[in-house]
Design a protein around this motif. Structure first.
Motif, PDB file in Angstrom:
ATOM      1  N   ASN A  75       7.067   5.534   6.744  1.00 51.17           N
ATOM      2  CA  ASN A  75       6.074   4.529   7.134  1.00 51.17           C
ATOM      3  C   ASN A  75       6.416   3.168   6.539  1.00 51.17           C
ATOM      4  OD1 ASN A  75       4.657   6.423   8.578  1.00 51.17           O
ATOM      5  ND2 ASN A  75       3.167   6.835   6.986  1.00 51.17           N
ATOM      6  N   ARG A  76       6.898   3.177   5.291  1.00 54.39           N
ATOM      7  CA  ARG A  76       7.281   1.910   4.682  1.00 54.39           C
ATOM      8  C   ARG A  76       8.538   1.353   5.354  1.00 54.39           C
ATOM      9  NH1 ARG A  76       8.285   0.915  -1.754  1.00 54.39           N
ATOM     10  NH2 ARG A  76      10.382   1.613  -1.223  1.00 54.39           N
ATOM     11  N   ALA A  77       9.448   2.238   5.756  1.00 52.85           N
ATOM     12  CA  ALA A  77      10.645   1.800   6.475  1.00 52.85           C
ATOM     13  C   ALA A  77      10.271   1.135   7.802  1.00 52.85           C
ATOM     14  CB  ALA A  77      11.564   2.995   6.724  1.00 52.85           C
ATOM     15  N   ASN A  78       9.301   1.728   8.496  1.00 47.89           N
ATOM     16  CA  ASN A  78       8.828   1.141   9.756  1.00 47.89           C
ATOM     17  C   ASN A  78       8.190  -0.222   9.507  1.00 47.89           C
ATOM     18  OD1 ASN A  78       8.428   1.128  12.518  1.00 47.89           O
ATOM     19  ND2 ASN A  78       6.500   2.229  12.413  1.00 47.89           N
ATOM     20  N   THR A  79       7.499  -0.341   8.386  1.00 46.29           N
ATOM     21  CA  THR A  79       6.907  -1.633   8.006  1.00 46.29           C
ATOM     22  C   THR A  79       8.004  -2.665   7.770  1.00 46.29           C
ATOM     23  OG1 THR A  79       5.097  -0.431   6.941  1.00 46.29           O
ATOM     24  CG2 THR A  79       5.327  -2.753   6.395  1.00 46.29           C
ATOM     25  N   CYS A  80       9.112  -2.242   7.162  1.00 47.30           N
ATOM     26  CA  CYS A  80      10.239  -3.149   6.932  1.00 47.30           C
ATOM     27  C   CYS A  80      10.793  -3.688   8.249  1.00 47.30           C
ATOM     28  CB  CYS A  80      11.354  -2.439   6.163  1.00 47.30           C
ATOM     29  SG  CYS A  80      10.953  -2.094   4.439  1.00 47.30           S
ATOM     30  N   GLY A 119       0.810  -1.214   0.000  1.00 46.66           N
ATOM     31  CA  GLY A 119       0.000   0.000   0.000  1.00 46.66           C
ATOM     32  C   GLY A 119       0.844   1.265   0.000  1.00 46.66           C
ATOM     33  N   TYR A 120       1.901   1.270   0.787  1.00 51.73           N
ATOM     34  CA  TYR A 120       2.790   2.435   0.803  1.00 51.73           C
ATOM     35  C   TYR A 120       3.514   2.584  -0.540  1.00 51.73           C
ATOM     36  CZ  TYR A 120       2.072   2.836   5.851  1.00 51.73           C
ATOM     37  OH  TYR A 120       1.506   3.006   7.097  1.00 51.73           O
ATOM     38  N   THR A 121       3.840   1.459  -1.146  1.00 52.00           N
ATOM     39  CA  THR A 121       4.486   1.504  -2.465  1.00 52.00           C
ATOM     40  C   THR A 121       3.556   2.150  -3.491  1.00 52.00           C
ATOM     41  OG1 THR A 121       5.761  -0.493  -1.942  1.00 52.00           O
ATOM     42  CG2 THR A 121       5.577   0.117  -4.268  1.00 52.00           C
TER      43      THR A 121
END
Length: 290
Positions: free
Chosen positions: A158-163, A137-139
């Protein structure tokens, strides 16, 4: 004679009015041309991502030429790309009130709303702990408006936190680098780098990873001294660095740091005792045997 005098007077008045009208039209044409040139210059600044300069000039042009839809829309884009989303949308709506068919304002408002929906959907997935779906979704959100650096810096974070949730610290570091590139005044990516380096240190036992984590959190706290989360992260990074310089018995026993299974610890001890028994290394040099 009287008629001739009147006729001459009318001719002079007609000529004067003609000259006045011609001058007025000339001035109007020049003003319109100047406004068009200023608008083109403003569009070029926005296209070149010089948003701070464009924001100042857009305000000046609105004061000078009035609230025409094109200038109002360009002003809205400047506000959008400097992180003032709510005000930007108000400008797009104002332009559409004045001209409901104004295509640039329609497209700008549609794009801003699309980005908001994409971010909200990804955030909802993250809160639901659906991390793979949140990453996707962030992508998708990053593809909506590549010009919007301020917003995209947050999306990259936010995507980094997801990683991190997916145990992918190297991907986290890559996304943080992208966030820093887009917004150099944003502290959060430095804190996330700190978390990623702590995770790498936990996986590898490398003290250098913890040293980098301390530097990352130092940077984050310098940028935002009021953040308790950053301060706690810095203390934790320093603690992990200190612990990494002690002898790690869990590593010697080939066990995870958080292992509290007594049976596993005993098995690990027996395995290590057999592996490092002196009889198995009798042929080694004295230095190796130590």
């Amino acid at each position: 004679a009287a008629c001739a005098h009147v006729h001459a007077g009318q001719s002079r008045l007609s000529l004067s009015l003609s000259l006045s009208l011609s001058l007025s039209l000339s001035l109007t044409h020049r003003a319109t041309h100047a406004q068009r040139l200023c608008t083109l210059h403003l569009q070029a600044l926005v296209g070149d991502r010089k948003f701070a300069q464009a924001t100042t000039i857009s305000a000046q042009l609105l004061r000078k030429y009035g609230q025409n839809p094109t200038l109002v829309t360009l002003r809205g884009r400047c506000l959008l790309y400097t992180g003032q989303d709510a005000q930007a949308k108000q400008h797009f709506k104002k332009a559409l009130q004045d001209d409901p068919d104004h295509r640039p304002a329609q497209l700008a408002l549609k794009l801003a709303n699309k980005l908001d929906r994409a971010k909200e959907a990804a955030n909802a997935l993250f809160k639901a702990r659906k991390y793979e779906e949140a990453y996707a979704g962030y992508t998708e959100a990053l593809e909506v408006d590549p010009l919007n650096d301020v917003s995209n810096a947050k999306v990259y974070c936010n995507r980094a936190n997801t990683c991190l949730k997916l145990k992918r610290p190297k991907d986290c570091l890559a996304d943080c680098a992208e966030a820093m590139k887009r917004d150099g005044q944003y502290a959060k990516p430095y804190a996330l780098c700190g978390e990623a380096h702590i995770m790498i240190g936990d996986e590898t036992g490398d003290a250098k990873a913890y040293e980098q984590a301390v530097r990352d959190y130092d940077k984050a706290t310098d940028m935002d001294p009021s953040s308790q989360a950053f301060d706690q992260g810095l203390r934790r990074a320093k603690l992990e660095l200190k612990k990494s310089k002690r002898k790690d018995y869990y590593k010697i026993l080939e066990l995870p740091k958080d292992c509290d299974d007594q049976g596993a610890i005993k098995k690990g001890y027996r395995r290590a005792a057999l592996k490092w028994h002196p009889d198995k290394h009798s042929g080694e040099t004295e230095e190796v045997r130590k």
